[in-house]
Design an enzyme around this catalytic site. Structure first.
Site, PDB file in Angstrom:
ATOM      1  N   THR A  88      -7.287   9.284   8.402  1.00  0.00           N
ATOM      2  CA  THR A  88      -6.870   8.028   7.757  1.00  0.00           C
ATOM      3  C   THR A  88      -6.641   6.927   8.788  1.00  0.00           C
ATOM      4  O   THR A  88      -5.890   5.988   8.552  1.00  0.00           O
ATOM      5  CB  THR A  88      -5.583   8.231   6.922  1.00  0.00           C
ATOM      6  N   LYS A 143       0.837  -1.200   0.000  1.00  0.00           N
ATOM      7  CA  LYS A 143       0.000   0.000   0.000  1.00  0.00           C
ATOM      8  C   LYS A 143       0.874   1.252   0.000  1.00  0.00           C
ATOM      9  O   LYS A 143       1.841   1.325   0.746  1.00  0.00           O
ATOM     10  CB  LYS A 143      -0.890   0.009   1.259  1.00  0.00           C
ATOM     11  N   GLY A 172      -7.113   3.623  10.455  1.00  0.00           N
ATOM     12  CA  GLY A 172      -7.738   2.347  10.088  1.00  0.00           C
ATOM     13  C   GLY A 172      -7.903   2.107   8.591  1.00  0.00           C
ATOM     14  O   GLY A 172      -8.625   1.205   8.179  1.00  0.00           O
ATOM     15  N   THR A 173      -7.199   2.882   7.781  1.00  0.00           N
ATOM     16  CA  THR A 173      -7.316   2.681   6.319  1.00  0.00           C
ATOM     17  C   THR A 173      -6.877   1.271   5.930  1.00  0.00           C
ATOM     18  O   THR A 173      -7.510   0.617   5.096  1.00  0.00           O
ATOM     19  CB  THR A 173      -6.444   3.693   5.535  1.00  0.00           C
ATOM     20  N   GLY A 174      -5.776   0.812   6.539  1.00  0.00           N
ATOM     21  CA  GLY A 174      -5.235  -0.511   6.182  1.00  0.00           C
ATOM     22  C   GLY A 174      -6.184  -1.632   6.592  1.00  0.00           C
ATOM     23  O   GLY A 174      -6.380  -2.596   5.840  1.00  0.00           O
ATOM     24  N   CYS A 175      -6.795  -1.498   7.770  1.00  0.00           N
ATOM     25  CA  CYS A 175      -7.743  -2.517   8.248  1.00  0.00           C
ATOM     26  C   CYS A 175      -8.923  -2.595   7.288  1.00  0.00           C
ATOM     27  O   CYS A 175      -9.344  -3.692   6.871  1.00  0.00           O
ATOM     28  CB  CYS A 175      -8.272  -2.153   9.638  1.00  0.00           C
TER      29      CYS A 175
HETATM   30  N1  LIG Z   1      -4.323  10.396   1.902  1.00  0.00           N
HETATM   31  C1  LIG Z   1      -4.712   9.363   1.150  1.00  0.00           C
HETATM   32  N2  LIG Z   1      -5.418   9.570   0.000  1.00  0.00           N
HETATM   33  C2  LIG Z   1      -5.816   8.523  -0.759  1.00  0.00           C
HETATM   34  N3  LIG Z   1      -5.557   7.227  -0.460  1.00  0.00           N
HETATM   35  C3  LIG Z   1      -4.855   6.955   0.663  1.00  0.00           C
HETATM   36  C4  LIG Z   1      -4.392   7.999   1.529  1.00  0.00           C
HETATM   37  N4  LIG Z   1      -3.744   7.422   2.581  1.00  0.00           N
HETATM   38  C5  LIG Z   1      -3.803   6.081   2.393  1.00  0.00           C
HETATM   39  N5  LIG Z   1      -4.457   5.797   1.221  1.00  0.00           N
HETATM   40  C6  LIG Z   1      -4.771   4.471   0.711  1.00  0.00           C
HETATM   41  O1  LIG Z   1      -5.378   3.750   1.792  1.00  0.00           O
HETATM   42  C7  LIG Z   1      -4.995   2.367   1.749  1.00  0.00           C
HETATM   43  C8  LIG Z   1      -4.307   2.017   3.054  1.00  0.00           C
HETATM   44  O2  LIG Z   1      -2.969   2.464   2.986  1.00  0.00           O
HETATM   45  P1  LIG Z   1      -2.031   2.843   4.195  1.00  0.00           P
HETATM   46  O3  LIG Z   1      -0.655   2.807   3.668  1.00  0.00           O
HETATM   47  O4  LIG Z   1      -2.527   4.141   4.791  1.00  0.00           O
HETATM   48  O5  LIG Z   1      -2.337   1.666   5.223  1.00  0.00           O
HETATM   49  P2  LIG Z   1      -1.902   1.482   6.723  1.00  0.00           P
HETATM   50  O6  LIG Z   1      -0.727   2.339   7.038  1.00  0.00           O
HETATM   51  O7  LIG Z   1      -1.762   0.024   6.924  1.00  0.00           O
HETATM   52  O8  LIG Z   1      -3.172   2.005   7.545  1.00  0.00           O
HETATM   53  P3  LIG Z   1      -3.511   1.842   9.135  1.00  0.00           P
HETATM   54  O9  LIG Z   1      -2.246   1.397   9.826  1.00  0.00           O
HETATM   55  O10 LIG Z   1      -4.010   3.174   9.611  1.00  0.00           O
HETATM   56  O11 LIG Z   1      -4.619   0.840   9.208  1.00  0.00           O
HETATM   57  C9  LIG Z   1      -4.141   2.227   0.496  1.00  0.00           C
HETATM   58  O12 LIG Z   1      -4.975   1.865  -0.583  1.00  0.00           O
HETATM   59  C10 LIG Z   1      -3.563   3.625   0.308  1.00  0.00           C
HETATM   60  O13 LIG Z   1      -3.153   3.878  -1.016  1.00  0.00           O
HETATM   61  C1  LIG Z   2      -6.610  -2.925  16.732  1.00  0.00           C
HETATM   62  C2  LIG Z   2      -5.863  -2.171  15.694  1.00  0.00           C
HETATM   63  N1  LIG Z   2      -5.449  -2.837  14.592  1.00  0.00           N
HETATM   64  C3  LIG Z   2      -4.765  -2.177  13.636  1.00  0.00           C
HETATM   65  C4  LIG Z   2      -4.488  -0.831  13.761  1.00  0.00           C
HETATM   66  C5  LIG Z   2      -3.667  -0.142  12.691  1.00  0.00           C
HETATM   67  O1  LIG Z   2      -4.188   1.012  12.301  1.00  0.00           O
HETATM   68  C6  LIG Z   2      -4.952  -0.172  14.924  1.00  0.00           C
HETATM   69  N2  LIG Z   2      -4.750   1.158  15.128  1.00  0.00           N
HETATM   70  N3  LIG Z   2      -5.630  -0.871  15.868  1.00  0.00           N
END
Ligand SMILES: Nc1ncnc2c1ncn2[C@@H]1O[C@H](COP(=O)(O)OP(=O)(O)OP(=O)(O)O)[C@@H](O)[C@H]1O
Ligand SMILES: Cc1ncc(CO)c(N)n1
Length: 269
Positions: free
Chosen positions: A208, A177, A210-213
């Site tokens: 942003t 990502k 929880g975007t990854g979750c």
């Molecule tokens: N500012 C943004 N605008 C558009 N897309 C974004 C933005 N930030 C993240 N994304 C998208 O959101 C998704 C999750 O990416 P990200 O790298 O933020 O995950 P993460 O760090 O694991 O998130 P978290 O740890 O908060 O759950 C990807 O598809 C990424 O491209």
């Molecule tokens: C429980 C949990 N899982 C994943 C993340 C990553 O964003 C968070 N903040 N909390």
């Protein structure tokens, strides 16, 4: 009533509903998949950060998983926050014993607020025991760097990392990502010997959390419904882009994403 597909998330909690199990269940529901959840760790967190967490005992996590598989077999399983080496060992055994065929691994290590959600010594078991079981792994850039032990600066580095995680560490597919890069939000999928890219504009927002979750939960729901890996990632990207763009502006810090937005746009509700 059309077919009921079921997905299970094994992860930690977020009482404010933006990340972890809470985000996963909301996402499964939005994608019309019956959602189930096994809790590995109870986390005190909100949009301002993580205050503390308590791991659930191995015995209890083991029984939670057995309860799910005794009654309602999930079509796909995802893991998020796993916290410790012993939890990782347990989950690897349970995934094998229950012959889970569709497994989405979100290798959660550090929250956006900087708090560690996985003990450092657990990383080697995460790599050795879980990655080879994954249908798809969804690391962000810092997580991919930890897995391959190399820095990632460019899109080409992302492509090489995705390939390495599949070819060397044994996941079936990897999507790196691009949330932590600059410019367009580009995610790189490596699957079946091919690189595919999924891009959106980068939205200028702090919301942003929880975007990854959420992204990996969409992929899990879509795989549960028998969609291909590529189509599932495409839907995940569309869902998360809408969820970031149509921000809800909740909380005092890094707010949650908008889980309603994708269906509001696509289905009009
Ligand atoms: N500012 C943004 N605008 C558009 N897309 C974004 C933005 N930030 C993240 N994304 C998208 O959101 C998704 C999750 O990416 P990200 O790298 O933020 O995950 P993460 O760090 O694991 O998130 P978290 O740890 O908060 O759950 C990807 O598809 C990424 O491209
Ligand atoms: C429980 C949990 N899982 C994943 C993340 C990553 O964003 C968070 N903040 N909390």
């Amino acid at each position: 009533m059309s077919n009921i597909y079921k997905a299970l998330s094994i992860a930690g909690t977020d009482p404010t509903g933006g990340a972890g199990i809470h985000a996963d269940l909301k996402t499964f529901q939005e994608q019309r998949v019956y959602g189930m959840a096994v809790i590995t760790s109870v986390v005190a967190q909100n949009t301002l950060g993580v205050k503390s967490f308590e791991e659930v005992s191995i015995e209890n996590i083991s029984e939670q998983i057995d309860c799910v598989f005794e009654g309602i077999i999930p079509d796909a399983v995802k893991t998020g926050m796993l916290a410790s080496q012993s939890i990782i060992e347990l989950i690897a055994n349970k995934l094998k014993k229950n012959e889970v065929k569709l497994y989405v691994m979100d290798p959660v290590m550090v929250a956006k607020s900087g708090h560690h959600l996985l003990h450092e010594e657990a990383i080697s078991s995460l790599k050795a025991l879980l990655i080879p079981l994954a249908t798809i792994i969804t690391p962000n850039i810092p997580e991919a760097e930890v897995i391959i032990g190399k820095n990632i600066h460019t899109i080409n580095d992302m492509r090489n990392a995705a390939k390495e995680i599949v070819e060397v560490y044994g996941a079936k597919a990897a999507v790196i990502k691009g949330g932590h890069m600059q410019g367009e939000a580009r995610d790189i999928l490596y699957y079946n010997g091919e690189i595919k890219e999924f891009s959106s504009a980068r939205y200028n927002t702090v919301n942003t959390h929880g975007t990854g979750c959420t992204f990996s939960a969409v992929i899990t729901a879509e795989l549960a419904k028998n969609n291909s890996i590529e189509d599932s990632v495409k839907t995940g990207k569309e869902f998360i882009s809408q969820a970031i763009q149509k921000t809800l502006n909740l909380g005092k810090g890094q707010g949650p994403t908008n889980h309603f937005a994708y269906n509001e746009k696509n289905k009009g509700y």
